[in-house]
Write a protein that holds these residues in place. Structure first.
Motif, PDB file in Angstrom:
ATOM      1  N   UNK A   1       0.842  -1.211   0.000  1.00  8.38           N
ATOM      2  CA  UNK A   1       0.000   0.000   0.000  1.00  8.38           C
ATOM      3  C   UNK A   1       0.870   1.251   0.000  1.00  8.38           C
ATOM      4  N   UNK A   2       1.890   1.258   0.854  1.00 13.22           N
ATOM      5  CA  UNK A   2       2.765   2.420   0.952  1.00 13.22           C
ATOM      6  C   UNK A   2       3.550   2.613  -0.343  1.00 13.22           C
ATOM      7  N   UNK A   3       4.108   1.523  -0.866  1.00 19.09           N
ATOM      8  CA  UNK A   3       4.914   1.626  -2.092  1.00 19.09           C
ATOM      9  C   UNK A   3       4.070   2.094  -3.270  1.00 19.09           C
ATOM     10  N   UNK A   4       2.844   1.589  -3.365  1.00 18.99           N
ATOM     11  CA  UNK A   4       1.975   1.955  -4.488  1.00 18.99           C
ATOM     12  C   UNK A   4       1.656   3.444  -4.499  1.00 18.99           C
ATOM     13  N   UNK A   5       1.662   4.066  -3.322  1.00 14.47           N
ATOM     14  CA  UNK A   5       1.369   5.505  -3.222  1.00 14.47           C
ATOM     15  C   UNK A   5       2.631   6.350  -3.126  1.00 14.47           C
ATOM     16  N   UNK A   6       3.799   5.709  -3.292  1.00 10.43           N
ATOM     17  CA  UNK A   6       5.054   6.448  -3.274  1.00 10.43           C
ATOM     18  C   UNK A   6       5.453   6.957  -1.904  1.00 10.43           C
ATOM     19  N   UNK A   7       5.007   6.259  -0.848  1.00 11.80           N
ATOM     20  CA  UNK A   7       5.326   6.668   0.522  1.00 11.80           C
ATOM     21  C   UNK A   7       6.461   5.799   1.050  1.00 11.80           C
ATOM     22  N   UNK A   8       7.592   6.381   1.470  1.00 16.65           N
ATOM     23  CA  UNK A   8       8.689   5.599   2.033  1.00 16.65           C
ATOM     24  C   UNK A   8       8.236   4.824   3.271  1.00 16.65           C
ATOM     25  N   UNK A   9       8.896   3.708   3.543  1.00 14.68           N
ATOM     26  CA  UNK A   9       8.498   2.846   4.655  1.00 14.68           C
ATOM     27  C   UNK A   9       8.943   3.375   6.011  1.00 14.68           C
ATOM     28  N   UNK A  10      10.045   4.146   6.062  1.00 11.13           N
ATOM     29  CA  UNK A  10      10.575   4.627   7.336  1.00 11.13           C
ATOM     30  C   UNK A  10       9.653   5.716   7.892  1.00 11.13           C
ATOM     31  N   UNK A  11       8.983   5.471   9.023  1.00 12.84           N
ATOM     32  CA  UNK A  11       7.932   6.390   9.492  1.00 12.84           C
ATOM     33  C   UNK A  11       8.401   7.805   9.808  1.00 12.84           C
ATOM     34  N   UNK A  12       9.633   7.962  10.318  1.00 14.93           N
ATOM     35  CA  UNK A  12      10.061   9.267  10.807  1.00 14.93           C
ATOM     36  C   UNK A  12      10.796  10.101   9.760  1.00 14.93           C
ATOM     37  N   UNK A  13      10.971   9.592   8.552  1.00 12.99           N
ATOM     38  CA  UNK A  13      11.742  10.313   7.538  1.00 12.99           C
ATOM     39  C   UNK A  13      10.989  11.540   7.038  1.00 12.99           C
ATOM     40  N   UNK A  14      11.737  12.572   6.693  1.00 11.19           N
ATOM     41  CA  UNK A  14      11.139  13.784   6.137  1.00 11.19           C
ATOM     42  C   UNK A  14      10.427  13.484   4.824  1.00 11.19           C
ATOM     43  N   UNK A  15      11.021  12.599   4.013  1.00 10.65           N
ATOM     44  CA  UNK A  15      10.400  12.233   2.737  1.00 10.65           C
ATOM     45  C   UNK A  15       9.045  11.569   2.950  1.00 10.65           C
ATOM     46  N   UNK A  16       8.911  10.836   4.046  1.00 10.25           N
ATOM     47  CA  UNK A  16       7.636  10.185   4.362  1.00 10.25           C
ATOM     48  C   UNK A  16       6.576  11.232   4.690  1.00 10.25           C
ATOM     49  N   UNK A  17       6.930  12.195   5.509  1.00  8.49           N
ATOM     50  CA  UNK A  17       5.987  13.265   5.858  1.00  8.49           C
ATOM     51  C   UNK A  17       5.542  14.037   4.622  1.00  8.49           C
ATOM     52  N   UNK A  18       6.507  14.312   3.735  1.00  7.04           N
ATOM     53  CA  UNK A  18       6.182  15.054   2.520  1.00  7.04           C
ATOM     54  C   UNK A  18       5.248  14.242   1.619  1.00  7.04           C
ATOM     55  N   UNK A  19       5.492  12.922   1.532  1.00  8.31           N
ATOM     56  CA  UNK A  19       4.659  12.066   0.686  1.00  8.31           C
ATOM     57  C   UNK A  19       3.236  11.966   1.230  1.00  8.31           C
ATOM     58  N   UNK A  20       3.101  11.930   2.560  1.00  7.60           N
ATOM     59  CA  UNK A  20       1.771  11.844   3.164  1.00  7.60           C
ATOM     60  C   UNK A  20       0.951  13.111   2.892  1.00  7.60           C
ATOM     61  N   UNK A  21       1.620  14.247   2.802  1.00 13.33           N
ATOM     62  CA  UNK A  21       0.917  15.497   2.502  1.00 13.33           C
ATOM     63  C   UNK A  21       0.260  15.442   1.122  1.00 13.33           C
ATOM     64  N   UNK A  22       0.889  14.697   0.205  1.00  9.30           N
ATOM     65  CA  UNK A  22       0.424  14.669  -1.183  1.00  9.30           C
ATOM     66  C   UNK A  22      -0.604  13.575  -1.443  1.00  9.30           C
ATOM     67  N   UNK A  23      -0.927  12.771  -0.454  1.00 14.87           N
ATOM     68  CA  UNK A  23      -1.901  11.703  -0.662  1.00 14.87           C
ATOM     69  C   UNK A  23      -3.264  12.262  -1.060  1.00 14.87           C
ATOM     70  N   UNK A  24      -3.926  11.656  -2.032  1.00 11.45           N
ATOM     71  CA  UNK A  24      -5.310  12.055  -2.334  1.00 11.45           C
ATOM     72  C   UNK A  24      -6.192  11.862  -1.104  1.00 11.45           C
ATOM     73  N   UNK A  25      -7.215  12.685  -1.004  1.00 11.38           N
ATOM     74  CA  UNK A  25      -8.067  12.657   0.190  1.00 11.38           C
ATOM     75  C   UNK A  25      -8.710  11.291   0.406  1.00 11.38           C
ATOM     76  N   UNK A  26      -9.131  10.630  -0.669  1.00  9.62           N
ATOM     77  CA  UNK A  26      -9.804   9.344  -0.491  1.00  9.62           C
ATOM     78  C   UNK A  26      -8.837   8.270   0.004  1.00  9.62           C
ATOM     79  N   UNK A  27      -7.567   8.363  -0.411  1.00 12.35           N
ATOM     80  CA  UNK A  27      -6.559   7.408   0.078  1.00 12.35           C
ATOM     81  C   UNK A  27      -6.265   7.678   1.559  1.00 12.35           C
ATOM     82  N   UNK A  28      -6.092   8.939   1.909  1.00 15.29           N
ATOM     83  CA  UNK A  28      -5.829   9.302   3.298  1.00 15.29           C
ATOM     84  C   UNK A  28      -6.963   8.844   4.209  1.00 15.29           C
ATOM     85  N   UNK A  29      -8.201   9.031   3.765  1.00 17.60           N
ATOM     86  CA  UNK A  29      -9.355   8.610   4.560  1.00 17.60           C
ATOM     87  C   UNK A  29      -9.356   7.103   4.765  1.00 17.60           C
TER      88      UNK A  29
END
Length: 336
Positions: A128-156
């Protein structure tokens, strides 16, 4: 220092401090590594050194059979993430090798492979994470940035499934804002292929920086008294005794008076994977270094001896690890 002649049962920290583990053998199957027992190879000796700054493990393995044994040696890293309230120190939040893990065998550096999987509510969500381009390491800055870009329906959907949650705080002084925050846990295992020659010994060494959990002040007292579930947990897991309780109670008074106080750090080490080899560990040595003379340390063990200004040692023959190692450090606030 507590020298209680008993070992703690395995309990999970209320503020989860990640734990490192002994080497074990593994098989690579569909879905990843599976840990297995190895009847032909014994752990002849293990020298384990744990401090707030470094962990070192030196093994000698012996192939007791009459044939070479080839397989995978696996080293599980600590689980990362999964608790929004955990306060965990890591060496590098931005890299997969977040504890600067290195390995060598017979004095030569080992080229290791890394398996990483993400879990939410015990369900594998790696793809799920890889398909949405979200890095696996929870605390990484790249992870936070990727979560910001998630479509609303995916985030929900991820919120409903426990992958992320919405945390609200003032991050930049411009007021309270909502942030998509990881809830998944990252499980990482280093592994490499090796051969244990028939009737021969093989030396393996690991070095890495520990992942140190902690909290401000003292958390195991209830209204200044030694009582409650958390206190009972600490007695079982860290074997804390009266001298630790007295210093903790004084620390709470010092904090209220604006003086230097004690805060907690925790280091955990999974020892029981050492039982996957043939028979007990023939010669086991544990050295704990509390880091500074002013620090207090408490842990469970048998026959503990003070060997230096900051070091304590436990030795055992024909040792079968049945419990994990949990270490409580109380450090002066000036050391933060």
């Amino acid at each position: 220092m507590n020298a209680a002649l008993r070992l703690a049962p395995l309990l999970l920290a209320l503020f989860a401090a990640p734990a490192l583990a002994n080497d074990t053998m593994a098989e690579l199957k569909t879905g990843g590594l599976t840990f297995v027992r190895t009847p032909e190879v014994e752990m002849t000796s293990e020298a384990l050194f744990i401090s707030p700054e470094e962990i070192r493990v030196d093994y000698i393995f012996t192939n007791t059979s009459e044939k070479d044994v080839s397989g995978l040696v696996a080293f599980p890293m600590p689980d990362i993430g999964g608790d929004p309230h955990a306060n965990v120190a890591m060496g590098d939040f931005e890299t997969d090798n977040y504890l600067a893990f290195t390995a060598s065998q017979d004095g030569k550096t080992v080229a290791v492979n890394l398996q990483q999987r993400a879990y939410a509510s015990d369900i594998d969500v790696t793809e799920d994470l890889k398909a949405s381009g979200v890095p696996l390491l929870p605390f990484a800055t790249a992870t936070k940035d990727a979560l910001k870009k998630l479509p609303e329906h995916v985030a929900a959907d991820w919120i409903a499934r426990g992958l992320i949650f919405i945390d609200t705080y003032d991050n930049d002084g411009n007021g309270m804002k909502d942030y998509r925050t990881p809830l998944w846990s990252l499980k990482s295992v280093y592994w490499w292929r090796t051969t244990f020659p028939a009737g021969k010994q093989v030396k393996v060494q690991h070095r890495y920086k520990p992942s140190v959990g902690g909290t401000v002040g003292i958390s195991f007292l209830e209204e200044g008294a030694a009582k409650g579930e958390r206190y009972e947990d600490y007695v079982k897991r860290y074997c804390i005794e009266e001298n630790i309780v007295r210093r903790a109670q004084q620390s709470e008074k010092d904090m209220q008076a604006g003086k230097s106080y004690l805060f907690e750090n925790w280091i955990s080490y999974i020892l029981t994977t050492g039982a996957n080899w043939s028979g007990p560990i023939k010669d086991f040595t544990l050295t704990i270094d509390k880091g500074a003379p002013e620090n207090l340390v408490s842990f469970c063990g048998e026959g503990i001896k003070k060997t230096g200004q900051t070091t304590f040692e436990m030795k055992a023959k024909d040792f079968t690890p049945a419990n994990e190692i949990d270490i409580l450090l109380l450090r002066p606030s000036a050391a933060q």
